[in-house]
Design an enzyme around this catalytic site. Structure first.
Site, PDB file in Angstrom:
ATOM      1  N   CYS A 178      -7.199  -3.555   1.563  1.00 18.03           N
ATOM      2  CA  CYS A 178      -8.177  -4.022   2.550  1.00 18.03           C
ATOM      3  C   CYS A 178      -9.479  -4.427   1.851  1.00 18.03           C
ATOM      4  O   CYS A 178      -9.527  -5.469   1.227  1.00 18.03           O
ATOM      5  CB  CYS A 178      -8.392  -2.968   3.631  1.00 18.03           C
TER       6      CYS A 178
ATOM      7  N   HIS B 210      -3.413  -1.644   5.364  1.00 15.22           N
ATOM      8  CA  HIS B 210      -3.482  -0.301   4.790  1.00 15.22           C
ATOM      9  C   HIS B 210      -2.078   0.265   4.617  1.00 15.22           C
ATOM     10  O   HIS B 210      -1.575   1.000   5.475  1.00 15.22           O
ATOM     11  CB  HIS B 210      -4.314   0.617   5.687  1.00 15.22           C
TER      12      HIS B 210
ATOM     13  N   GLU C 152      -1.065   2.626   2.845  1.00 15.97           N
ATOM     14  CA  GLU C 152      -1.015   4.095   2.719  1.00 15.97           C
ATOM     15  C   GLU C 152      -0.665   4.766   4.036  1.00 15.97           C
ATOM     16  O   GLU C 152      -0.089   5.871   4.050  1.00 15.97           O
ATOM     17  CB  GLU C 152      -2.332   4.638   2.157  1.00 15.97           C
TER      18      GLU C 152
END
Length: 237
Positions: A99, A198, A200
């Site tokens: 990001c 994102h 993650e």
């Protein structure tokens, strides 16, 4: 072989929530993570790879843009991350930008940003969620396509800025349905890729895991003085 160590930059304010997720993804990919914030003794020489994490907007002072009133800035972090990206390229170490990190990768290499991405791309779907509700179209023939396949990908979205003019040595790897750039990648070693979403938060999705596996593969190649891109290409789906 020992697990490659990855330096991970985060916001001093909110990074304590995000770093454990990134560290989990790095561990699943075969590495280990170390958190850096503004003020840390952050040295690329001490790690095998670099992740520039998400967070506040990047100051337009870094690329000659115009500040918008809604921007939240962190000048200390801007300076830290730009230095780390330059150091990583000088030392031939791989980089993953998440990001804000994708935007910083672009800016550090001489590119610019749209301060208000959704004003520039009125047809782009505007979702602000960690859930995979936004669709991106992966550019065929790119390294991202080899890592994650070239079928449309569902991602999350929390950003307000986006890449405008590409930095040196970068190409577009994905766009959303409105044309906004959603991923960029470096053409030559050292390996570097930046994604607007994102991954993650999407650790359960194999296509997202591929980003972290690629970083660790590149870090191992760097340790062994091998070609990083070639090693990364062997980690695809």
């Amino acid at each position: 072989m020992s697990r490659p160590l990855v330096g991970v930059t985060t916001s001093r304010r909110s990074g304590w929530r995000i770093f454990p997720l990134i560290a989990l993804n790095v561990w699943m990919a075969g590495g280990r993570a170390q958190r850096w914030v503004d003020g840390s003794d952050a040295r690329v020489e001490d790690v095998d790879g670099l992740i520039i994490g998400g967070g506040d907007d990047i100051s337009p002072d870094l690329y000659g843009g115009q500040l918008v009133s809604s921007a939240r800035l962190d000048p200390g972090r801007d300076a830290l991350e730009r230095r780390l990206v330059h150091d990583a390229f000088d030392l031939d170490k791989p980089v993953l930008g998440i990001c804000r990190g994708s935007q910083m990768l672009n800016v550090a290499l001489g590119g610019t940003l749209h301060q208000d991405a959704y004003d520039a791309y009125r047809d782009s779907d505007r979702h602000r969620t960690i859930l995979p509700r936004k669709t991106v179209l992966i550019t065929p023939g790119t390294r991202l396509a080899r890592l994650a396949g070239d079928a449309p990908m569902k991602i999350n979205a929390l950003h307000s800025q986006a890449v405008d003019r590409l930095g040196d040595g970068l190409r577009v790897a994905a766009r959303d349905r409105g044309g906004m750039i959603q991923a960029i990648e470096r053409l030559h070693d050292p390996f570097a890729i930046g994604v607007q979403w994102h991954p993650e938060h999407l650790f359960y999705a194999r296509r997202q895991q591929g980003l972290f596996r690629a970083l660790i593969a590149a870090a191992r190649a760097r340790q062994a003085h091998r070609d990083q891109m070639e090693q990364v290409d062997s980690t695809g789906l």
